[in-house]
Motif scaffolding. Structure first.
Motif, short mmCIF file in Angstrom:
data_model
loop_
_atom_site.label_atom_id
_atom_site.label_comp_id
_atom_site.label_asym_id
_atom_site.label_seq_id
_atom_site.Cartn_x
_atom_site.Cartn_y
_atom_site.Cartn_z
N ARG A 194 12.45 2.66 -8.30
CA ARG A 194 11.77 1.53 -8.94
C ARG A 194 12.02 0.24 -8.16
O ARG A 194 11.09 -0.53 -7.89
N SER A 195 13.25 0.01 -7.77
CA SER A 195 13.59 -1.19 -7.02
C SER A 195 12.82 -1.24 -5.70
O SER A 195 12.25 -2.28 -5.34
N TRP A 196 12.76 -0.11 -4.99
CA TRP A 196 12.00 -0.04 -3.74
C TRP A 196 10.52 -0.30 -4.01
O TRP A 196 9.89 -1.11 -3.32
N SER A 197 9.97 0.36 -5.02
CA SER A 197 8.55 0.20 -5.34
C SER A 197 8.22 -1.24 -5.74
O SER A 197 7.19 -1.78 -5.34
N ASP A 198 9.10 -1.86 -6.50
CA ASP A 198 8.87 -3.25 -6.92
C ASP A 198 8.76 -4.19 -5.72
O ASP A 198 8.03 -5.16 -5.75
N ARG A 199 9.50 -3.87 -4.65
CA ARG A 199 9.47 -4.71 -3.44
C ARG A 199 8.36 -4.30 -2.48
O ARG A 199 7.71 -5.16 -1.89
N GLU A 200 8.17 -2.98 -2.29
CA GLU A 200 7.41 -2.52 -1.14
C GLU A 200 6.18 -1.67 -1.43
O GLU A 200 5.42 -1.38 -0.51
N LEU A 201 6.00 -1.26 -2.67
CA LEU A 201 4.86 -0.39 -2.96
C LEU A 201 3.99 -1.02 -4.05
O LEU A 201 3.11 -1.81 -3.76
N ILE A 202 4.25 -0.71 -5.28
CA ILE A 202 3.43 -1.23 -6.37
C ILE A 202 3.58 -2.75 -6.48
O ILE A 202 2.60 -3.46 -6.70
N GLY A 203 4.78 -3.26 -6.27
CA GLY A 203 5.00 -4.71 -6.29
C GLY A 203 4.28 -5.44 -5.16
O GLY A 203 4.05 -6.65 -5.24
N ALA A 204 3.91 -4.71 -4.12
CA ALA A 204 3.15 -5.29 -3.00
C ALA A 204 1.65 -5.02 -3.14
O ALA A 204 0.90 -5.13 -2.17
N ASN A 205 1.24 -4.65 -4.36
CA ASN A 205 -0.19 -4.40 -4.66
C ASN A 205 -0.80 -3.36 -3.74
O ASN A 205 -1.94 -3.51 -3.28
N SER A 206 -0.06 -2.28 -3.48
CA SER A 206 -0.56 -1.22 -2.60
C SER A 206 -1.69 -0.44 -3.24
O SER A 206 -1.72 -0.23 -4.46
N ARG A 207 -2.61 -0.01 -2.39
CA ARG A 207 -3.68 0.88 -2.78
C ARG A 207 -3.75 1.98 -1.72
O ARG A 207 -3.60 1.71 -0.52
N PHE A 208 -3.92 3.22 -2.19
CA PHE A 208 -3.96 4.38 -1.30
C PHE A 208 -5.37 4.96 -1.24
O PHE A 208 -6.01 5.14 -2.28
N GLU A 209 -5.81 5.28 -0.03
CA GLU A 209 -7.02 6.07 0.15
C GLU A 209 -6.61 7.32 0.93
O GLU A 209 -6.21 7.25 2.10
N VAL A 210 -6.68 8.47 0.27
CA VAL A 210 -6.33 9.74 0.90
C VAL A 210 -7.43 10.10 1.88
O VAL A 210 -8.61 10.14 1.52
N THR A 211 -7.03 10.34 3.14
CA THR A 211 -8.01 10.68 4.17
C THR A 211 -7.88 12.11 4.65
O THR A 211 -8.74 12.59 5.39
N GLY A 212 -6.83 12.80 4.24
CA GLY A 212 -6.65 14.20 4.62
C GLY A 212 -5.34 14.73 4.09
O GLY A 212 -4.47 13.96 3.69
#
Length: 108
Positions: A49-67
């Protein structure tokens, strides 16, 4: 393999990131699961959670799966990442254990 064909826990994690839902993201993982972000390891839901808050969801990440492709012990997924931090291609290695993720390793 398309995004719709991803194993359920991988699809839940990707969808949770895109929805900005940290609780849903963490619920895709075993309680003692881990994330390895290019050599930095975060074990258990509190560290993840701490990592995600800083670097993933907290950074407004969006994923597009390409393969994706089956790999030893799991699944490799190619993802185009858009966020307030990192933007570009990444390869994610997911280890699936039952209906939960054991690990997510970012390798590129």
């Amino acid at each position: 393999m398309t995004e719709q064909d991803l194993p359920a826990p991988v699809a839940r994690a990707v969808n949770a990131v895109n929805a900005g839902d940290t609780d849903a993201f963490l619920s895709a993982f075993a309680t003692d699961g881990w994330i390895n972000d290019n050599g930095r390891r975060f074990t258990g839901h509190d560290e993840m959670r701490s990592w995600s808050d800083r670097e993933l969801i907290g950074a407004n990440s969006r994923f597009e799966v390409t393969g994706s492709e089956r790999a030893d012990g799991g699944l490799s997924v190619d993802i185009e990442v858009a966020s307030d931090g990192f933007n570009g291609y990444s390869r994610f290695e997911f280890e699936v254990e039952g209906d939960l993720l054991r690990s997510m390793t970012i390798t590129a």
